[in-house]
Design a protein around this motif. Structure first.
Motif: not given
Length: 178
Positions: A22-25, A48-57, A59-62, A68-71
């Motif tokens: 969050v701080m970086k992007y 914030w909707e984007t960060f919320f969507a990322i937070a919901k998943c 574990e899978r994203v990380s 590749n998180i920026e893309a």
């Protein structure tokens, strides 16, 4: 909103990792969202909707590799912006694909014999929506349901976009329907 996102993530290490992202992007995503929406409040909402969507998943994203998180963030943000823009303009979905059965999902194996550089050139020429669906489903291996939720479209529309993308790839690469 950060606290809400953090509450969706189970362990402290992952929360720290998410906070670092969050701080970086955050500023970069805000600038990108503003360039699409031309409204400060809507741009902030999209971020914030984007960060919320990322937070919901998260574990899978990380687990998929944070390199590749920026893309991934940009794709999700772009789709969020379009979803917000359409809801603000009270536009209904222009494409409804309820008639596309799941069994007709595009199989992209026929493109395996092409040079990567040729495929990349053709993929870059695809509509952003098609690129996003391909990225979510084929690269990140998300289900049609997850892809639909992230993009704010129906599951059947995801399948329609995949099939349309395959047809476009075939046409541009000169592959016979088969």
């Amino acid at each position: 909103m950060l606290a809400v996102c953090m509450a969706l993530i189970d362990d402290t290490e992952s929360q720290t990792e998410f906070n670092d992202i969050v701080m970086k992007y955050e500023k970069k995503l805000y600038g990108y969202a503003y360039s699409i929406l031309h409204n400060t409040a809507l741009a902030e909402e999209a971020v914030w909707e984007t960060f919320f969507a990322i937070a919901k998943c998260f574990e899978r994203v990380s687990n998929g590799g944070i390199e590749n998180i920026e893309a991934y963030l940009i794709i999700t943000l772009k789709n969020t912006c379009y979803k917000i823009y359409n809801s603000e303009k009270k536009q209904s979905d222009l494409l409804t694909a309820d008639s596309v059965p799941e069994t007709e999902i595009a199989d992209f194996d026929e493109f395996n014999n092409f040079e990567i550089s040729d495929l990349c050139d053709v993929l870059k020429g695809l509509d952003d929506t098609y690129q996003s669906v391909i990225a979510y489903m084929l690269y990140y291996e998300y289900s049609a349901d997850d892809t639909a939720k992230l993009m704010g479209i129906s599951r059947s529309t995801v399948y329609k976009y995949l099939n349309d993308a395959k047809k476009t790839l075939r046409d541009k690469l000169g592959v016979a329907n088969g």
